[in-house]
Design a protein around this motif. Sequence first.
Motif, PDB file in Angstrom:
ATOM      1  N   ALA A   1     -11.238  -1.891  -1.972  1.00  0.00           N
ATOM      2  CA  ALA A   1     -11.988  -0.771  -2.702  1.00  0.00           C
ATOM      3  C   ALA A   1     -12.742  -1.056  -3.841  1.00  0.00           C
TER       4      ALA A   1
ATOM      5  N   VAL B   1      -7.324  -3.725   5.748  1.00  0.00           N
ATOM      6  CA  VAL B   1      -6.415  -4.602   4.710  1.00  0.00           C
ATOM      7  C   VAL B   1      -6.087  -5.883   5.302  1.00  0.00           C
TER       8      VAL B   1
ATOM      9  N   VAL C   1     -14.721   1.673   2.361  1.00  0.00           N
ATOM     10  CA  VAL C   1     -14.002   0.530   3.126  1.00  0.00           C
ATOM     11  C   VAL C   1     -14.217   0.664   4.411  1.00  0.00           C
TER      12      VAL C   1
ATOM     13  N   ILE D   1     -11.958   5.370   0.207  1.00  0.00           N
ATOM     14  CA  ILE D   1     -11.523   4.964   1.371  1.00  0.00           C
ATOM     15  C   ILE D   1     -12.702   5.068   2.384  1.00  0.00           C
TER      16      ILE D   1
ATOM     17  N   LEU E   1      -7.645   2.583   7.608  1.00  0.00           N
ATOM     18  CA  LEU E   1      -7.775   1.750   6.384  1.00  0.00           C
ATOM     19  C   LEU E   1      -6.892   0.523   6.186  1.00  0.00           C
ATOM     20  N   LEU E   2      -5.422   0.728   6.836  1.00  0.00           N
ATOM     21  CA  LEU E   2      -4.509  -0.385   6.800  1.00  0.00           C
ATOM     22  C   LEU E   2      -5.110  -1.638   7.533  1.00  0.00           C
TER      23      LEU E   2
ATOM     24  N   LEU F   1      -5.659  -3.986  -0.742  1.00  0.00           N
ATOM     25  CA  LEU F   1      -6.546  -3.007  -0.853  1.00  0.00           C
ATOM     26  C   LEU F   1      -7.260  -2.659  -2.171  1.00  0.00           C
TER      27      LEU F   1
ATOM     28  N   ALA G   1      -4.834   7.104  -0.815  1.00  0.00           N
ATOM     29  CA  ALA G   1      -3.906   5.770  -0.773  1.00  0.00           C
ATOM     30  C   ALA G   1      -3.806   5.199  -2.388  1.00  0.00           C
TER      31      ALA G   1
ATOM     32  N   VAL H   1       0.818  -1.367  -0.001  1.00  0.00           N
ATOM     33  CA  VAL H   1      -0.039   0.121   0.119  1.00  0.00           C
ATOM     34  C   VAL H   1       0.869   1.061  -0.049  1.00  0.00           C
TER      35      VAL H   1
ATOM     36  N   SER I   1      -5.576   6.476   7.775  1.00  0.00           N
ATOM     37  CA  SER I   1      -4.891   5.690   7.036  1.00  0.00           C
ATOM     38  C   SER I   1      -4.536   4.527   7.917  1.00  0.00           C
TER      39      SER I   1
ATOM     40  N   ILE J   1      -6.683   5.254  -5.014  1.00  0.00           N
ATOM     41  CA  ILE J   1      -7.669   4.901  -3.979  1.00  0.00           C
ATOM     42  C   ILE J   1      -8.079   6.326  -3.223  1.00  0.00           C
TER      43      ILE J   1
ATOM     44  N   ALA K   1      -3.074   1.443  -4.371  1.00  0.00           N
ATOM     45  CA  ALA K   1      -2.952   0.186  -4.097  1.00  0.00           C
ATOM     46  C   ALA K   1      -1.538  -0.427  -4.876  1.00  0.00           C
TER      47      ALA K   1
END
Length: 454
Positions: free
Chosen positions: A372, A361, A273, A270, A357-358, A368, A257, A244, A354, A265, A259
């Motif tokens: 997404a 994942v 997700v 975001i 989001l991570l 990601l 972000a 990522v 972030s 992304i 991918a």
Amino acid sequence: MGRLFGTDGVRGVAGRDLTAELVMDLSVAAAHVLGDAGAFHASGGRPGSPDRPIAVVGRDPRASGEFLEAAVVAGLASSGVDVLRLGVLPTPAVAYLTTALGADMGVMISASHNPAPDNGIKFFLKGGYKLPDAVEDEIEQRLGEKWDRPVGSAVGRVRDAYGEADRYVSHVLSTVTGRLDGLSVVVDCAHGAAHIVAPEALLRAGAKVETIGARPDGLNINAGVGSTHLDKLQQVVVSRGADVGIAYDGDADRCLAVAHTGEVIDGDQIMAVLAMAMHAEGKLAGDTVVATVMSNLGFKLAMQNAGINVIETAVGDRYVLEAMKAGGHNLGGEQSGHVLMLDHATTGDGLLTSLHLLSAVVREGRPLAELASVMTRLPQVLINVKGVDRAKASVPELAAAVAGAEEELGETGRVLIRPSGTEPMIRVMVEAASAEQAEQLANRLADVVREVCL
């Protein structure tokens, strides 16, 4: 003279529009409005007493931030406010520390994603929220007013509180469960305010981190890097085989972000997700997410299919925040990557976003790009028609042209005509099932704007 405050504080070219004198006067006026410094001075309070107002002050790494910080501190301290100087930190860190340190107000010196010559100043209320329009207006009205200046023990005291950065990092890490062990992340800090705290937080979470845009020199902020310049991050993510890429803007109140494929992304994806993850865990308040009218139709369709409501607001994070607070919602944001997670922050926070989001994942065990893909971005064309009368955005001829375009699109797209809030310009946005149709209709409507809105 027009209104001094814009959509996000007071901004301008530092040294020309945003002078040390103006910033000091703004800080004095803010002290009187937010810190009730006049009442404190009249009561004869002493440093450290419970009723003495306290302010926290942070900045991004711009060279002009050095003299502007001095002006802010001078204005506040001369008004009888004790000042905690935080140094270079993201805007959301200043908002968080306003609350965590029990301050009466917070001040951030930054122009966000703007180029280095620009700068800005924004204030936070006690509790870490941005100012409503009425409070900004009151500060403007009190600029230059005569006041009884404190002397002796009544003047504010100033001390450095640079170590408080760790308190912020610990806070954002505490909001996620699980670790990022084994996840390889390229972090683009835009040579900005997150160049230390973002890599540190991700490393502490267990990620393998490589940085770009993490060597600010005061003049290179946002220069070819950051969330508004993703080319370099895309190249590094693909060439390094990273999982990522994360890009912040200059003050790190938002992020985008990349991918592992190099695909960008955006903020809508975001939010999609995060909304899906929170919905699955029963943590999405009211099964609702708040977005602006500029969010892609694909986002709204994906949320509808998932049983998640979408509330639309005008463009601007302040309007998103107002709707979230009014409805008790805890997730909202903009396509630009400005995401608000009110369970953990009072403003948009790129680092916080972030990390969540991570974490999604890692928790899902899927790339990601796959996560997404829950939403399909419809082709979107935006044309800024300049040099026109924005007040004519609702004339009958344009309304008729819009109605014709909407009939042609049916349920496969949409049209948005929006006058600029600051320039003689009207924005034409069209989404359609194909890029060709979106471009054709947007150009047709732009021609109508040029004809009837002069």
